[in-house]
Scaffold this motif. Structure first.
Motif, PDB file in Angstrom:
ATOM      1  N   TYR A  87       0.821  -1.206   0.000  1.00  0.00           N
ATOM      2  CA  TYR A  87       0.000   0.000   0.000  1.00  0.00           C
ATOM      3  C   TYR A  87       0.859   1.262   0.000  1.00  0.00           C
ATOM      4  CZ  TYR A  87      -4.163  -2.761   0.940  1.00  0.00           C
ATOM      5  OH  TYR A  87      -5.197  -3.632   0.855  1.00  0.00           O
ATOM      6  N   GLY A  88       2.013   1.226   0.624  1.00  0.00           N
ATOM      7  CA  GLY A  88       2.907   2.389   0.609  1.00  0.00           C
ATOM      8  C   GLY A  88       3.275   2.782  -0.814  1.00  0.00           C
ATOM      9  N   GLY A  89       3.594   1.782  -1.632  1.00  0.00           N
ATOM     10  CA  GLY A  89       3.892   2.044  -3.035  1.00  0.00           C
ATOM     11  C   GLY A  89       2.683   2.535  -3.803  1.00  0.00           C
ATOM     12  N   ILE A  90       1.523   1.969  -3.482  1.00  0.00           N
ATOM     13  CA  ILE A  90       0.290   2.398  -4.141  1.00  0.00           C
ATOM     14  C   ILE A  90      -0.020   3.848  -3.788  1.00  0.00           C
ATOM     15  CG2 ILE A  90      -2.209   2.048  -4.221  1.00  0.00           C
ATOM     16  CD1 ILE A  90      -1.603  -0.972  -3.865  1.00  0.00           C
ATOM     17  N   TYR A  91       0.131   4.193  -2.512  1.00  0.00           N
ATOM     18  CA  TYR A  91      -0.156   5.563  -2.089  1.00  0.00           C
ATOM     19  C   TYR A  91       0.812   6.550  -2.733  1.00  0.00           C
ATOM     20  CZ  TYR A  91      -2.904   3.189   1.486  1.00  0.00           C
ATOM     21  OH  TYR A  91      -3.787   2.390   2.148  1.00  0.00           O
ATOM     22  N   GLY A  92       2.067   6.163  -2.849  1.00  0.00           N
ATOM     23  CA  GLY A  92       3.043   7.020  -3.514  1.00  0.00           C
ATOM     24  C   GLY A  92       2.709   7.211  -4.989  1.00  0.00           C
ATOM     25  N   THR A  93       2.262   6.135  -5.643  1.00  0.00           N
ATOM     26  CA  THR A  93       1.888   6.211  -7.054  1.00  0.00           C
ATOM     27  C   THR A  93       0.652   7.084  -7.255  1.00  0.00           C
ATOM     28  OG1 THR A  93       2.806   3.997  -7.401  1.00  0.00           O
ATOM     29  CG2 THR A  93       1.307   4.833  -9.089  1.00  0.00           C
ATOM     30  N   VAL A  94      -0.337   6.912  -6.388  1.00  0.00           N
ATOM     31  CA  VAL A  94      -1.544   7.736  -6.468  1.00  0.00           C
ATOM     32  C   VAL A  94      -1.185   9.205  -6.254  1.00  0.00           C
ATOM     33  CG1 VAL A  94      -3.728   8.249  -5.306  1.00  0.00           C
ATOM     34  CG2 VAL A  94      -3.142   5.896  -5.854  1.00  0.00           C
ATOM     35  N   ALA A  95      -0.285   9.465  -5.300  1.00  0.00           N
ATOM     36  CA  ALA A  95       0.158  10.846  -5.053  1.00  0.00           C
ATOM     37  C   ALA A  95       0.905  11.395  -6.268  1.00  0.00           C
ATOM     38  CB  ALA A  95       1.037  10.903  -3.812  1.00  0.00           C
ATOM     39  N   LEU A  96       1.698  10.564  -6.910  1.00  0.00           N
ATOM     40  CA  LEU A  96       2.412  10.996  -8.112  1.00  0.00           C
ATOM     41  C   LEU A  96       1.429  11.377  -9.222  1.00  0.00           C
ATOM     42  CD1 LEU A  96       5.128  11.328  -9.617  1.00  0.00           C
ATOM     43  CD2 LEU A  96       4.865   8.951 -10.323  1.00  0.00           C
ATOM     44  N   LEU A  97       0.402  10.558  -9.415  1.00  0.00           N
ATOM     45  CA  LEU A  97      -0.605  10.869 -10.426  1.00  0.00           C
ATOM     46  C   LEU A  97      -1.332  12.175 -10.111  1.00  0.00           C
ATOM     47  CD1 LEU A  97      -2.158   7.333 -10.998  1.00  0.00           C
ATOM     48  CD2 LEU A  97      -0.679   8.604 -12.557  1.00  0.00           C
ATOM     49  N   GLY A  98      -1.713  12.352  -8.848  1.00  0.00           N
ATOM     50  CA  GLY A  98      -2.395  13.585  -8.450  1.00  0.00           C
ATOM     51  C   GLY A  98      -1.515  14.803  -8.626  1.00  0.00           C
ATOM     52  N   MET A  99      -0.248  14.677  -8.251  1.00  0.00           N
ATOM     53  CA  MET A  99       0.665  15.804  -8.373  1.00  0.00           C
ATOM     54  C   MET A  99       0.928  16.142  -9.840  1.00  0.00           C
ATOM     55  SD  MET A  99       4.448  16.420  -6.822  1.00  0.00           S
ATOM     56  CE  MET A  99       5.124  15.202  -7.903  1.00  0.00           C
ATOM     57  N   CYS A 100       1.084  15.129 -10.671  1.00  0.00           N
ATOM     58  CA  CYS A 100       1.312  15.383 -12.100  1.00  0.00           C
ATOM     59  C   CYS A 100       0.101  16.056 -12.737  1.00  0.00           C
ATOM     60  CB  CYS A 100       1.637  14.084 -12.820  1.00  0.00           C
ATOM     61  SG  CYS A 100       3.272  13.447 -12.443  1.00  0.00           S
ATOM     62  N   LEU A 101      -1.094  15.600 -12.387  1.00  0.00           N
ATOM     63  CA  LEU A 101      -2.301  16.223 -12.915  1.00  0.00           C
ATOM     64  C   LEU A 101      -2.422  17.667 -12.435  1.00  0.00           C
ATOM     65  CD1 LEU A 101      -4.882  15.843 -14.570  1.00  0.00           C
ATOM     66  CD2 LEU A 101      -5.998  15.109 -12.467  1.00  0.00           C
ATOM     67  N   GLY A 102      -2.165  17.904 -11.164  1.00  0.00           N
ATOM     68  CA  GLY A 102      -2.219  19.267 -10.624  1.00  0.00           C
ATOM     69  C   GLY A 102      -1.184  20.175 -11.254  1.00  0.00           C
ATOM     70  N   SER A 103       0.041  19.669 -11.427  1.00  0.00           N
ATOM     71  CA  SER A 103       1.082  20.513 -12.033  1.00  0.00           C
ATOM     72  C   SER A 103       0.803  20.748 -13.512  1.00  0.00           C
ATOM     73  CB  SER A 103       2.461  19.899 -11.829  1.00  0.00           C
ATOM     74  OG  SER A 103       2.568  18.668 -12.508  1.00  0.00           O
ATOM     75  N   LEU A 104       0.164  19.780 -14.179  1.00  0.00           N
ATOM     76  CA  LEU A 104      -0.218  19.976 -15.577  1.00  0.00           C
ATOM     77  C   LEU A 104      -1.258  21.086 -15.696  1.00  0.00           C
ATOM     78  CD1 LEU A 104       0.019  18.837 -18.509  1.00  0.00           C
ATOM     79  CD2 LEU A 104      -1.962  17.438 -17.951  1.00  0.00           C
ATOM     80  N   LEU A 105      -2.236  21.075 -14.818  1.00  0.00           N
ATOM     81  CA  LEU A 105      -3.234  22.147 -14.830  1.00  0.00           C
ATOM     82  C   LEU A 105      -2.614  23.492 -14.466  1.00  0.00           C
ATOM     83  CD1 LEU A 105      -6.321  20.392 -13.247  1.00  0.00           C
ATOM     84  CD2 LEU A 105      -5.966  21.023 -15.633  1.00  0.00           C
ATOM     85  N   LYS A 106      -1.664  23.491 -13.544  1.00  0.00           N
ATOM     86  CA  LYS A 106      -0.962  24.733 -13.188  1.00  0.00           C
ATOM     87  C   LYS A 106      -0.188  25.261 -14.388  1.00  0.00           C
ATOM     88  CE  LYS A 106       2.775  26.269 -10.076  1.00  0.00           C
ATOM     89  NZ  LYS A 106       2.785  27.615 -10.337  1.00  0.00           N
ATOM     90  N   LYS A 107       0.473  24.369 -15.100  1.00  0.00           N
ATOM     91  CA  LYS A 107       1.250  24.778 -16.270  1.00  0.00           C
ATOM     92  C   LYS A 107       0.338  25.341 -17.353  1.00  0.00           C
ATOM     93  CE  LYS A 107       4.629  22.164 -17.376  1.00  0.00           C
ATOM     94  NZ  LYS A 107       5.467  21.063 -17.898  1.00  0.00           N
ATOM     95  N   ARG A 108      -0.807  24.689 -17.566  1.00  0.00           N
ATOM     96  CA  ARG A 108      -1.761  25.202 -18.551  1.00  0.00           C
ATOM     97  C   ARG A 108      -2.272  26.580 -18.168  1.00  0.00           C
ATOM     98  NH1 ARG A 108      -5.994  20.592 -20.379  1.00  0.00           N
ATOM     99  NH2 ARG A 108      -4.584  19.491 -21.769  1.00  0.00           N
ATOM    100  N   LYS A 109      -2.577  26.738 -16.886  1.00  0.00           N
ATOM    101  CA  LYS A 109      -3.072  28.028 -16.393  1.00  0.00           C
ATOM    102  C   LYS A 109      -1.998  29.110 -16.530  1.00  0.00           C
ATOM    103  CE  LYS A 109      -4.516  30.210 -12.179  1.00  0.00           C
ATOM    104  NZ  LYS A 109      -4.557  30.060 -10.746  1.00  0.00           N
ATOM    105  N   ASP A 110      -0.752  28.757 -16.228  1.00  0.00           N
ATOM    106  CA  ASP A 110       0.342  29.721 -16.341  1.00  0.00           C
ATOM    107  C   ASP A 110       0.660  30.070 -17.793  1.00  0.00           C
ATOM    108  OD1 ASP A 110       0.528  29.726 -13.603  1.00  0.00           O
ATOM    109  OD2 ASP A 110       2.294  28.424 -13.517  1.00  0.00           O
ATOM    110  N   ASP A 111       0.479  29.095 -18.705  1.00  0.00           N
ATOM    111  CA  ASP A 111       0.798  29.329 -20.120  1.00  0.00           C
ATOM    112  C   ASP A 111      -0.352  29.980 -20.878  1.00  0.00           C
ATOM    113  OD1 ASP A 111       3.239  28.206 -19.718  1.00  0.00           O
ATOM    114  OD2 ASP A 111       2.719  26.244 -20.556  1.00  0.00           O
TER     115      ASP A 111
END
Length: 117
Positions: A87-111
């Motif tokens: 589960y530790g690996g799963i939680y890290g992976t889920v967090a990675l997906l959430g962070m990538c999606l959030g940073s992608l939206l931030k990048k779109r908003k900034d651009d």
């Protein structure tokens, strides 16, 4: 270390909240349905949402999902079910997906030239 301090300060509230949530686990009975519900639904949703918000605010920071997975290790040793270590690996992976999606939206908003800052 001083160079990385500006990256570490914004992550502290998220890591403290994650630690509190992960340390609730040992108080639950491992054989109860609440424990399974907590492990399979509540924590992954929290990891995704908190990482998404972190990504929206701070962009893509590689150590955040790693910390999310590592913070899960101490409660695992308290619960003593080593098969749940995945589960530790799963939680890290889920967090990675959430962070990538959030940073992608931030990048779109900034651009986006039409968005007001």
């Amino acid at each position: 270390m001083k160079k990385n301090l500006p990256l570490l300060i914004p992550v502290l509230p998220y890591l403290i909240m994650t630690s509190l949530i992960f340390f609730i686990l040992p108080t639950l009975e491992p054989n109860s349905r609440y424990f399974s519900f907590f492990m399979l639904l509540i924590i992954p949703v929290y990891c995704f949402v908190s990482a998404f918000i972190y990504g929206l605010k701070n962009g893509n920071v590689g150590f955040y999902p790693i910390f999310m997975g590592i913070i899960f290790l101490p409660p695992m040793f308290l619960i003593i079910e080593m098969k749940s270590l995945i589960y530790g690996g799963i939680y890290g992976t889920v967090a990675l997906l959430g962070m990538c999606l959030g940073s992608l939206l931030k990048k779109r908003k900034d651009d986006d030239p039409d968005s007001e800052k």
